[in-house]
Scaffold this motif. Structure first.
Motif: not given
Length: 293
Positions: A120-127, A168-177, A129-134
């Motif tokens: 469920e959580a992965r649906r909110y993230f851009r993972h 380079a601008a991805q901050v999602g995992k940094s924030s989660l950790t 190119r071509g893999d963007v949660g709905d």
């Protein structure tokens, strides 16, 4: 406004390894003429060691303002939920931190893969190119917190969405950790503005290291410091002498050093503690980046 006698900055990293190369810590005393100091344990920092260091500051009752370069929450204000449409969406920030730690319980090194890979959580993230949660968001940059919208509108910073995991601008995992670390601190250190400023002891604030670089006079497109001369000049803007010569001048170490000195230089500015755009609701569910007015 309360004064502090010590200041620290953790440049953070969500890299899924034991000792992320982007994790750095610097401190500086409040005394005039004090040199900033880079702390570098053998082999580098782990997130577990960073947590232990924070717990030590709590146990010692250190009179220290501590900046963490990460987002402690996801957006909430825009939709009325961190994860709209998900029945398990947390109702407040500490429930969010607990969820992050729970979904990542099998990740070593306080990592975050378990969260962004959750069905469920992965649906909110851009993972990728071509893999963007709905449920990533209606705009290309993704959902933003209120402080991030304000930063962009006033050109104080150019924060990326915490739901972005690309480039380079991805901050999602940094924030989660970081959320996992805050959960495991278990309230030992207050976190502004979720908690009131304590009369004594340490306090954590969210910081954005590029703001310190801009305040030191570095241009926005050249805010990373990788040599002693530039670091020395930047620190002069905050009345701080340079540290002892570093083994290497990587931008994680210099970000931490410069931002620790910046915190010392600006921490008594009343507008930083009471920005007009920070409402009680925003303070409760999303928090705020220290220094954004």
């Amino acid at each position: 406004m309360r004064s502090f006698s010590q200041f620290a900055c953790f440049d953070w990293s969500g890299q899924a390894v034991a000792r992320p190369k982007g994790l750095a810590l610097a401190t500086i005393d409040g005394a005039r003429g004090a040199h900033p100091r880079l702390h570098w344990p053998d082999g580098g920092w782990s997130r577990g060691a960073a947590l232990d260091w924070l717990i030590d500051r709590a146990d010692q009752g250190s009179d220290m303002l501590i900046g963490l370069d990460l987002s402690p929450t996801f957006p909430f204000v825009d939709t009325g939920a961190y994860f709209p449409g998900w029945s398990d969406s947390p109702v407040d920030v500490r429930s969010l931190w607990a969820l992050a730690d729970d979904l990542c319980r099998d990740d070593p090194h306080l990592g975050a893969s378990g969260f962004v890979g959750h069905a469920e959580a992965r649906r909110y993230f851009r993972h990728g190119r071509g893999d963007v949660g709905d449920r990533f968001g209606l705009t290309g940059i993704g959902r933003l917190r209120a402080v991030e919208h304000h930063q962009r509108a006033t050109r104080q910073a150019n924060s990326a969405s915490c739901f972005n995991l690309v480039g380079a601008a991805q901050v999602g995992k940094s924030s989660l950790t970081g959320m996992r670390v805050l959960h495991r601190l278990a309230g030992r250190i207050p976190v502004w503005p979720f908690d009131p400023v304590p009369a004594h002891g340490p306090l954590i604030v969210e910081i954005y290291t590029s703001m310190a670089a801009r305040a030191a006079g570095l241009p926005g497109n050249r805010s990373k410091i990788r040599d002693r001369a530039t670091l020395t000049t930047a620190l002069e803007a905050f009345d701080a002498p340079p540290p002892v010569r570093l083994a290497r001048y990587d931008d994680h170490s210099t970000d931490a050093l410069l931002t620790a000195a910046w915190l010392r230089h600006v921490h008594r500015r009343p507008e930083f503690w009471a920005p007009e755009a920070l409402s009680p609701h925003i303070a409760r569910v999303e928090g705020w980046t220290f220094g954004v007015v």
